[in-house]
Design a protein around this motif. Structure first.
Motif, PDB file in Angstrom:
ATOM      1  N   UNK A 131       0.829  -1.204   0.000  1.00 44.69           N
ATOM      2  CA  UNK A 131       0.000   0.000   0.000  1.00 44.69           C
ATOM      3  C   UNK A 131       0.865   1.256   0.000  1.00 44.69           C
ATOM      4  N   UNK A 132       1.877   1.281   0.845  1.00 42.22           N
ATOM      5  CA  UNK A 132       2.721   2.480   0.962  1.00 42.22           C
ATOM      6  C   UNK A 132       3.529   2.725  -0.311  1.00 42.22           C
ATOM      7  N   UNK A 133       4.015   1.658  -0.929  1.00 40.57           N
ATOM      8  CA  UNK A 133       4.773   1.817  -2.182  1.00 40.57           C
ATOM      9  C   UNK A 133       3.859   2.305  -3.297  1.00 40.57           C
ATOM     10  N   UNK A 134       2.677   1.719  -3.395  1.00 31.32           N
ATOM     11  CA  UNK A 134       1.733   2.153  -4.431  1.00 31.32           C
ATOM     12  C   UNK A 134       1.347   3.623  -4.220  1.00 31.32           C
ATOM     13  N   UNK A 139      -0.720   5.689  -6.909  1.00 33.79           N
ATOM     14  CA  UNK A 139      -1.648   4.667  -7.425  1.00 33.79           C
ATOM     15  C   UNK A 139      -2.674   4.377  -6.327  1.00 33.79           C
ATOM     16  N   UNK A 140      -3.530   5.340  -6.057  1.00 32.85           N
ATOM     17  CA  UNK A 140      -4.398   5.264  -4.882  1.00 32.85           C
ATOM     18  C   UNK A 140      -5.451   4.156  -4.989  1.00 32.85           C
ATOM     19  N   UNK A 141      -6.039   3.968  -6.155  1.00 29.68           N
ATOM     20  CA  UNK A 141      -7.057   2.918  -6.299  1.00 29.68           C
ATOM     21  C   UNK A 141      -6.445   1.545  -6.069  1.00 29.68           C
ATOM     22  N   UNK A 142      -5.250   1.319  -6.590  1.00 28.35           N
ATOM     23  CA  UNK A 142      -4.580   0.033  -6.384  1.00 28.35           C
ATOM     24  C   UNK A 142      -4.172  -0.153  -4.928  1.00 28.35           C
ATOM     25  N   UNK A 143      -3.844   0.941  -4.262  1.00 29.70           N
ATOM     26  CA  UNK A 143      -3.360   0.857  -2.881  1.00 29.70           C
ATOM     27  C   UNK A 143      -4.471   0.586  -1.883  1.00 29.70           C
ATOM     28  N   UNK A 146      -5.060  -2.945  -0.131  1.00 28.29           N
ATOM     29  CA  UNK A 146      -3.931  -3.318   0.722  1.00 28.29           C
ATOM     30  C   UNK A 146      -3.907  -2.460   1.989  1.00 28.29           C
ATOM     31  N   UNK A 147      -4.240  -1.184   1.829  1.00 28.72           N
ATOM     32  CA  UNK A 147      -4.265  -0.284   2.988  1.00 28.72           C
ATOM     33  C   UNK A 147      -5.337  -0.713   3.979  1.00 28.72           C
ATOM     34  N   UNK A 148      -6.512  -1.080   3.469  1.00 28.72           N
ATOM     35  CA  UNK A 148      -7.595  -1.533   4.349  1.00 28.72           C
ATOM     36  C   UNK A 148      -7.165  -2.757   5.148  1.00 28.72           C
ATOM     37  N   UNK A 149      -6.562  -3.722   4.470  1.00 24.38           N
ATOM     38  CA  UNK A 149      -6.144  -4.953   5.154  1.00 24.38           C
ATOM     39  C   UNK A 149      -5.041  -4.668   6.177  1.00 24.38           C
ATOM     40  N   UNK A 175      -8.613  12.694  -1.635  1.00 24.71           N
ATOM     41  CA  UNK A 175      -9.116  12.944  -0.287  1.00 24.71           C
ATOM     42  C   UNK A 175     -10.245  11.989   0.095  1.00 24.71           C
ATOM     43  N   UNK A 176     -10.980  11.503  -0.892  1.00 23.04           N
ATOM     44  CA  UNK A 176     -12.091  10.586  -0.591  1.00 23.04           C
ATOM     45  C   UNK A 176     -11.565   9.308   0.066  1.00 23.04           C
ATOM     46  N   UNK A 177     -10.493   8.760  -0.508  1.00 20.67           N
ATOM     47  CA  UNK A 177      -9.928   7.546   0.102  1.00 20.67           C
ATOM     48  C   UNK A 177      -9.194   7.871   1.407  1.00 20.67           C
ATOM     49  N   UNK A 178      -8.637   9.056   1.510  1.00 25.33           N
ATOM     50  CA  UNK A 178      -8.030   9.464   2.779  1.00 25.33           C
ATOM     51  C   UNK A 178      -9.086   9.455   3.880  1.00 25.33           C
ATOM     52  N   UNK A 179     -10.287   9.936   3.542  1.00 25.50           N
ATOM     53  CA  UNK A 179     -11.368   9.963   4.530  1.00 25.50           C
ATOM     54  C   UNK A 179     -11.736   8.552   4.971  1.00 25.50           C
ATOM     55  N   UNK A 180     -11.704   7.614   4.039  1.00 29.00           N
ATOM     56  CA  UNK A 180     -11.998   6.221   4.390  1.00 29.00           C
ATOM     57  C   UNK A 180     -10.977   5.699   5.401  1.00 29.00           C
TER      58      UNK A 180
END
Length: 512
Positions: A131-134, A139-143, A146-149, A175-180
């Motif tokens: 997640x951190x590398x992506x 590459x936020x959608x791909x990350x 992995x970030x959730x898990x 920012x939308x995924x940051x909020x998640x």
């Protein structure tokens, strides 16, 4: 050398320079320098000691130094040294992957992470690293998956990792995924979360090889601290701080380890140096308040906790911390009110996951303030939210048992708590005491002996065991248990136990 690790390091280093063939002197100086955070001296000494004689944390310091200077190729040999103090080659995929990422090669970075063996110590961190590398490559959608898990399995690192991931998403313009990532974050980090949601970074990003190494060492250090309390990994966590001086989670962990070694002033100085706008400042204040309270420095602890709780943007975490300090000061009515404020704020924000913990703390404060009826109401409310929480069941059941209220229901609660947490010594003790109170002395002794085996240092367990043994006629064994209780007993229990040792068990000195 009176605990002055910096001075000890300098003295050993001077002696090692005078006697260059004395590797042991250099090693002692190295250990003191690293433990004191004197990184320049530690690096200097590390380079004059034969590689095969270097401690593990010194080899990692050399690795961190090369990574900070973007020289991953020169870091790798330190991992593969044929030493008898530990194989560090399992770090190689982490360093290789982030070196590739720092050089702009996403494919090689991700492939290297994917090749981490299942049995490796790094395996639990694969999702986190991907997640951190992506995110480094935007590459936020791909990350996201992995970030959730990674957050889901972060344990005590959850707040830190939520902020790191959110930083990455904000940097990627998402920012939308940051909020998640920030949903459900600890209230103490609310201010940092708001900064992120407004588009400003929190400073918790993990976006380089050095930061990733620091984060990994901090995670390992926390695990080791739980597993080997006799040998806390101070050197390892110091290396984490050297790899990334901005890693405040490493600073907090190091302060906890130093305090456990009675290096309290060093621990407090380290925490005091963390900037007040740091995203993890709430955790810093938690550690400060706990260390000061345990050291009976209540005025200082109160000043920190009261200041945070009186701020206009005070959070539930601030009121909970204030409650902890007030409880330690025996100001139980005020503590109950502070916990009540924290509960109300969490309820208002819809955060119910941790409410039972606060309710348990409030009930304890209310009980200590002789407000049992209110305490019982709070506990019943907590059980409506968490009906299978063994600590709530045990507290309510034991409190009823002490008062002789509804003893059948009390014993049933404690029995259920024991079934839910069969290895908890305090709950086993409660079950044994319930059996004793109900006249089942033989069963009580068996149960209380099991509790004492699991936690021989808990005075209350030893007192209960002594009372049960005395009543059964085993008076020599009872005295042994009571003497064991005296080793750690605080004033109230100590007074009862001394009376029992002097004149035996009576109605006036029996445990409640």
């Amino acid at each position: 050398m009176n605990g002055d690790h910096a001075r000890s390091a300098a003295l050993f280093a001077a002696m090692a320079q005078e006697q260059p063939g004395q590797t042991d002197l250099a090693r002692k100086g190295l250990g003191e320098a690293l433990g004191a955070g004197q990184f320049d001296l530690a690096l200097k000494l590390s380079r004059v000691i034969p590689a095969t004689k270097l401690p593990t944390d010194a080899r990692l310091l050399l690795v961190a130094d090369e990574i900070r200077h973007r020289r991953a190729d020169r870091a790798m040999p330190w991992l593969t040294v044929a030493a008898d103090n530990g194989d560090l080659s399992f770090f190689a995929p982490l360093i290789t992957a982030w070196d590739a990422a720092d050089r702009g090669d996403l494919t090689r970075a991700i492939t290297t992470v994917d090749q981490i063996p299942t049995g490796s110590l790094l395996a639990p961190l694969r999702d986190e690293e991907k997640a951190l590398i992506l995110l480094k490559f935007r590459r936020s959608a791909d990350a996201e998956p992995y970030a959730r898990r990674a957050i889901g399995s972060a344990g005590a690192r959850e707040t830190r990792l939520r902020l790191a991931m959110a930083d990455g998403f904000v940097a990627a313009g998402d920012r939308a995924r940051a909020q998640i990532m920030l949903q459900g974050i600890d209230p103490g980090a609310a201010e940092a979360a708001q900064r992120l949601l407004s588009g400003r970074l929190s400073g918790q990003a993990v976006d380089s090889g050095a930061a990733a190494l620091s984060e990994t060492l901090t995670a390992f250090g926390a695990d080791l601290a739980r597993l080997q309390r006799a040998a806390p990994p101070i050197g390892l966590v110091q290396v984490a701080r050297y790899a990334n001086p901005r890693n405040s989670s490493a600073t907090i962990l190091l302060a906890v380890l130093l305090d456990a070694q009675r290096r309290t002033d060093e621990a407090l100085a380290m925490l005091g140096a963390v900037p007040q706008n740091d995203a993890l400042i709430s955790e810093v204040r938690d550690s400060q308040a706990r260390i000061l309270s345990e050291g009976k420095r209540f005025n200082e602890a109160y000043a920190i906790a009261a200041s945070a709780a009186s701020a206009p943007n005070a959070s539930a975490s601030d009121f909970s911390r204030f409650g902890d300090v007030l409880s330690a000061m025996k100001r139980t009515n005020e503590a109950a009110n502070a916990y009540g404020r924290a509960i109300a704020m969490n309820e208002a924000s819809g955060r119910k996951a941790d409410l039972w913990t606060l309710m348990l703390l409030q009930a304890s404060a209310l009980q200590d303030a002789n407000r049992w009826a209110e305490a019982q109401q709070v506990l019943q409310h907590g059980l409506t939210l968490a009906p299978d929480q063994p600590l709530l069941l045990n507290f309510l059941g034991y409190s009823k048992l002490e008062r002789g209220e509804d003893t059948d229901a009390a014993e049933a609660m404690i029995k259920k708590a024991s079934e839910l947490a069969p290895d908890d010594a305090s709950i086993i003790d409660s079950l044994g005491w319930a059996q004793f109170k109900r006249g089942k002395t033989a069963d009580a002794i068996t149960t209380l002996q099991r509790a004492a085996e699991k936690d021989p240092d808990q005075a209350e367990i030893q007192e209960h065991l002594g009372d049960a043994l005395y009543k059964s006629g085993r008076r020599y064994e009872a005295r042994f248990a009571w003497n064991a209780a005296l080793v750690t007993a605080e004033e109230e229990i100590a007074g009862r136990v001394k009376a029992k040792l002097a004149s035996g068990l009576t109605a006036g000195n029996a445990a409640p």
